[in-house]
Design a protein around this motif. Structure first.
Motif, PDB file in Angstrom:
ATOM      1  N   LYS A 302       0.904  -1.358  -0.064  1.00 29.55           N
ATOM      2  CA  LYS A 302      -0.013   0.028  -0.019  1.00 29.55           C
ATOM      3  C   LYS A 302       0.927   1.309  -0.009  1.00 29.55           C
ATOM      4  N   PHE A 303       2.039   1.187  -0.479  1.00 25.48           N
ATOM      5  CA  PHE A 303       3.089   2.500  -0.310  1.00 25.48           C
ATOM      6  C   PHE A 303       3.213   2.963   0.792  1.00 25.48           C
ATOM      7  N   GLU A 304       3.069   2.209   2.045  1.00 23.59           N
ATOM      8  CA  GLU A 304       3.270   2.771   3.271  1.00 23.59           C
ATOM      9  C   GLU A 304       4.439   3.183   3.607  1.00 23.59           C
ATOM     10  N   TYR A 305       5.620   2.861   3.102  1.00 27.12           N
ATOM     11  CA  TYR A 305       6.888   3.259   3.347  1.00 27.12           C
ATOM     12  C   TYR A 305       7.509   4.178   2.288  1.00 27.12           C
ATOM     13  N   SER A 306       6.315   4.914   1.386  1.00 26.01           N
ATOM     14  CA  SER A 306       7.004   5.599   0.359  1.00 26.01           C
ATOM     15  C   SER A 306       7.682   6.929   0.826  1.00 26.01           C
ATOM     16  N   LYS A 307       7.384   7.477   2.110  1.00 25.74           N
ATOM     17  CA  LYS A 307       8.202   8.682   2.498  1.00 25.74           C
ATOM     18  C   LYS A 307       9.558   8.407   2.736  1.00 25.74           C
ATOM     19  N   GLN A 308      10.034   7.056   3.418  1.00 25.60           N
ATOM     20  CA  GLN A 308      11.394   6.894   3.720  1.00 25.60           C
ATOM     21  C   GLN A 308      12.142   6.392   2.396  1.00 25.60           C
ATOM     22  N   ILE A 309      11.241   5.760   1.627  1.00 23.33           N
ATOM     23  CA  ILE A 309      12.027   5.387   0.092  1.00 23.33           C
ATOM     24  C   ILE A 309      12.392   6.849  -0.376  1.00 23.33           C
ATOM     25  N   LYS A 310      11.254   7.665  -0.600  1.00 23.48           N
ATOM     26  CA  LYS A 310      11.705   9.165  -1.337  1.00 23.48           C
ATOM     27  C   LYS A 310      12.687   9.695  -0.555  1.00 23.48           C
ATOM     28  N   TYR A 311      12.704  10.109   0.549  1.00 24.35           N
ATOM     29  CA  TYR A 311      13.793  10.355   1.387  1.00 24.35           C
ATOM     30  C   TYR A 311      15.301   9.846   0.893  1.00 24.35           C
ATOM     31  N   PHE A 312      15.372   8.539   0.927  1.00 23.11           N
ATOM     32  CA  PHE A 312      16.642   7.908   0.648  1.00 23.11           C
ATOM     33  C   PHE A 312      17.068   8.251  -0.902  1.00 23.11           C
ATOM     34  N   ALA A 313      15.891   8.246  -1.789  1.00 22.10           N
ATOM     35  CA  ALA A 313      16.251   8.666  -3.233  1.00 22.10           C
ATOM     36  C   ALA A 313      16.760   9.942  -3.350  1.00 22.10           C
ATOM     37  N   ILE A 314      16.276  10.763  -2.607  1.00 19.94           N
ATOM     38  CA  ILE A 314      16.730  12.197  -2.594  1.00 19.94           C
ATOM     39  C   ILE A 314      18.251  12.295  -2.292  1.00 19.94           C
ATOM     40  N   LYS A 315      18.490  11.553  -1.268  1.00 17.80           N
ATOM     41  CA  LYS A 315      19.936  11.648  -0.866  1.00 17.80           C
ATOM     42  C   LYS A 315      20.914  10.936  -1.652  1.00 17.80           C
ATOM     43  N   MET A 364      18.614  12.257 -12.348  1.00 19.95           N
ATOM     44  CA  MET A 364      17.472  11.848 -13.214  1.00 19.95           C
ATOM     45  C   MET A 364      17.150  10.137 -13.242  1.00 19.95           C
ATOM     46  N   THR A 365      18.566   9.435 -13.516  1.00 15.54           N
ATOM     47  CA  THR A 365      18.203   8.107 -13.402  1.00 15.54           C
ATOM     48  C   THR A 365      17.934   7.648 -12.004  1.00 15.54           C
ATOM     49  N   VAL A 366      18.046   8.193 -10.959  1.00 16.62           N
ATOM     50  CA  VAL A 366      17.455   7.669  -9.628  1.00 16.62           C
ATOM     51  C   VAL A 366      15.858   8.081  -9.717  1.00 16.62           C
ATOM     52  N   LEU A 367      15.717   9.177 -10.359  1.00 16.93           N
ATOM     53  CA  LEU A 367      14.305   9.657 -10.241  1.00 16.93           C
ATOM     54  C   LEU A 367      13.397   8.625 -10.920  1.00 16.93           C
ATOM     55  N   ILE A 368      14.048   8.424 -12.321  1.00 17.26           N
ATOM     56  CA  ILE A 368      13.334   7.384 -13.167  1.00 17.26           C
ATOM     57  C   ILE A 368      13.144   6.032 -12.732  1.00 17.26           C
ATOM     58  N   SER A 369      14.204   5.567 -11.885  1.00 19.15           N
ATOM     59  CA  SER A 369      14.039   4.121 -11.534  1.00 19.15           C
ATOM     60  C   SER A 369      12.930   4.299 -10.125  1.00 19.15           C
ATOM     61  N   PHE A 370      12.903   5.355  -9.595  1.00 22.92           N
ATOM     62  CA  PHE A 370      11.762   5.402  -8.429  1.00 22.92           C
ATOM     63  C   PHE A 370      10.296   5.520  -9.329  1.00 22.92           C
ATOM     64  N   GLN A 371      10.231   6.226 -10.363  1.00 23.15           N
ATOM     65  CA  GLN A 371       9.006   6.253 -10.905  1.00 23.15           C
ATOM     66  C   GLN A 371       8.775   4.875 -11.603  1.00 23.15           C
ATOM     67  N   ARG A 372       9.556   4.462 -12.388  1.00 23.24           N
ATOM     68  CA  ARG A 372       9.325   2.987 -13.096  1.00 23.24           C
ATOM     69  C   ARG A 372       8.802   2.088 -11.988  1.00 23.24           C
ATOM     70  N   ALA A 373       9.495   2.029 -10.473  1.00 23.68           N
ATOM     71  CA  ALA A 373       9.220   0.968  -9.568  1.00 23.68           C
ATOM     72  C   ALA A 373       7.893   1.107  -8.981  1.00 23.68           C
ATOM     73  N   ILE A 374       7.277   2.472  -9.042  1.00 21.60           N
ATOM     74  CA  ILE A 374       5.920   2.666  -8.364  1.00 21.60           C
ATOM     75  C   ILE A 374       5.076   2.151  -9.580  1.00 21.60           C
ATOM     76  N   LEU A 375       5.491   2.528 -10.905  1.00 21.20           N
ATOM     77  CA  LEU A 375       4.327   1.915 -11.872  1.00 21.20           C
ATOM     78  C   LEU A 375       4.303   0.330 -12.025  1.00 21.20           C
ATOM     79  N   VAL A 376       5.588  -0.339 -11.770  1.00 22.57           N
ATOM     80  CA  VAL A 376       5.450  -1.813 -11.898  1.00 22.57           C
ATOM     81  C   VAL A 376       4.747  -2.209 -10.631  1.00 22.57           C
ATOM     82  N   LYS A 377       5.022  -1.535  -9.566  1.00 27.32           N
ATOM     83  CA  LYS A 377       4.428  -1.994  -8.192  1.00 27.32           C
ATOM     84  C   LYS A 377       2.730  -1.696  -8.437  1.00 27.32           C
TER      85      LYS A 377
END
Length: 441
Positions: A302-315, A364-377
């Motif tokens: 249910k994307f319950e850990y989306s905030k933690q995942i996004k924070y790590f992606a930014i770093k 941008m590679t980190v961003l598109i990897s995050f985006q694609r993962a959300i859509l795959v999920k």
């Protein structure tokens, strides 16, 4: 993964420990090309053999493209033993089809028509390429097999075994290449192809062995009750074919880039420096590419850990792009380009601007990897394909405009088109990703 889901929170340390072996895997894979090229360059007729090896590897990669996303599919879909059997059956069928394609392509009449008549390779290079392609026949099947089991390892928080498998691959590749280099007289292109083919077969076998304990647990249903819905072959095909098209489009843009660079100013210099620049950038991109499976595995149903995942992606984006920017805009760039990559001072200077243009590409590679993962999920894989098609078209259009209208140097035009194409893809994927996150949360 299940351990993390059973807890109330997912810490940045948890994500880092999960991601690090996958990042190490990508870094280790980035060493393959330079190592084999260095060996081939020291064997007889290096110019012809390096060219043949490069063409053979590119052709094998195109055939392999449909199975590249099997790791993401396995990470997302293998939830119980029934889904394991269903996806394994699909993977076997796909691997068999691609192996048959490699065999058909290896038929002399077919191969020489493509390489000599269409591509225009000289006969001696075509012969060496043909020999390499025959050796690489097991390549796509082995890649699909090992990525399937690697996805299962990732889903079950066993990412360190993925790194172990890659280490086995590197050791095998190095050993086979070195033995052939020292004790045989076979052409350099065949040395490289033999090393690669042996390495992926060993990695595939190792991945299956390392996943054995997990498969026993899945079969005995230790991980929980089986899912209510059955995973049918048509469902897998609907989910997977857009991912396969994504890989094909990603790899398919390269011939167009090569064509336009050939029509540009300083084409020879551009061909010389662009592989050096892109291979260096790939070291940092790999850290972002490895994040896709992390997001799929850890973000929660249910994307319950989306905030933690996004924070790590930014770093991660700041770290990868920031480190490359330091190299691109300081004297460190000449250390890499001249001392490590072996470019002359004039070619190194020629590479400065393309490297600076690509310096923030890892973010941008980190961003598109995050985006694609959300859509795959979320099982919106068609959207990923459309986003990749957007990038594909943008690269070609921008490249054509830069060269035909503005008469830019080929390497500069290419790197500008790569950046704008990726920006277009990320922009296209942003609304559906935001929508998916809001729906799930």
């Amino acid at each position: 993964m299940d351990k993390f889901r059973s807890e109330q929170s997912l810490t940045q340390k948890d994500i880092f420990k999960f991601w690090l072996p996958l990042a190490a895997t990508w870094l280790m894979m980035s060493l393959e090309g330079p190592y084999l090229a260095a060996l081939i360059a020291r064997l007889p007729e290096p110019k012809f053999n390096l060219a043949a090896y490069g063409v053979a590897f590119s052709l094998a990669m195109i055939v392999e493209a449909p199975v590249i996303m099997m790791m993401s599919a396995s990470t997302a879909l293998v939830k119980d033993y029934k889904s394991f059997l269903a996806l394994r059956k699909f993977n076997y069928r796909l691997g068999l089809a691609l192996t048959i394609a490699m065999v058909v392509f290896s038929i002399s009449s077919v191969f020489y028509f493509v390489t000599e008549d269409l591509i225009g390779l000289p006969n001696n290079v075509a012969y060496l390429t043909h020999l390499s392609i025959i050796i690489l026949i097991p390549w796509p099947g082995a890649i699909g097999y090992r990525r399937f089991y690697q996805g299962i390892l990732i889903r079950n928080n066993q990412t360190r075994f993925v790194a172990f498998g890659t280490l086995i691959r590197l050791i095998t590749m190095s050993a086979v290449a070195l033995l052939l280099y020292l004790f045989t007289q076979i052409p350099g292109a065949a040395v490289g192809a033999s090393a690669l083919s042996s390495a992926v077969i060993m990695e595939a076998m190792a991945s299956r062995i390392m996943a054995n304990r997990l498969l026993k647990k899945i079969k005995s249903d230790i991980f929980g009750v089986e899912s209510d819905s059955q995973l049918l072959q048509k469902d897998i095909f609907t989910f997977y074919y857009p991912l396969a098209l994504t890989s094909i489009l990603t790899l398919g843009v390269q011939p167009f880039v090569t064509f336009f660079i050939g029509q540009s100013r300083n084409a020879l210099e551009s061909f010389a420096v662009l592989p050096v620049v892109t291979s260096f950038v790939f070291i940092f991109r790999g850290l972002g590419l490895s994040y896709q499976e992390v997001v799929i595995a850890l973000i929660g149903d249910k994307f319950e850990y989306s905030k933690q995942i996004k924070y790590f992606a930014i770093k991660l984006a700041i770290f990868t792009a920031g480190t490359l920017i330091v190299f691109a805009f300081t004297p460190l760039r000449d250390f890499w380009l001249e001392s490590v990559s072996g470019l002359s001072s004039s070619l190194a200077e020629f590479a400065h601007l393309p490297l600076m243009i690509m310096s923030f590409f890892p973010a941008m590679t980190v961003l598109i990897s995050f985006q694609r993962a959300i859509l795959v999920k979320n099982k919106h894989t068609k959207t990923i394909t459309t986003g990749t098609a957007t990038e594909f078209v943008s690269i070609i259009v921008v490249l054509a405009i830069c060269i035909k209208c503005f008469d830019l140097v080929g390497a500069v035009a290419a790197t500008i088109s790569f950046v704008i194409g990726r920006m277009a893809a990320c922009t296209y994927l942003l609304p559906p990703v935001v929508k998916a996150l809001k729906i799930k949360i």
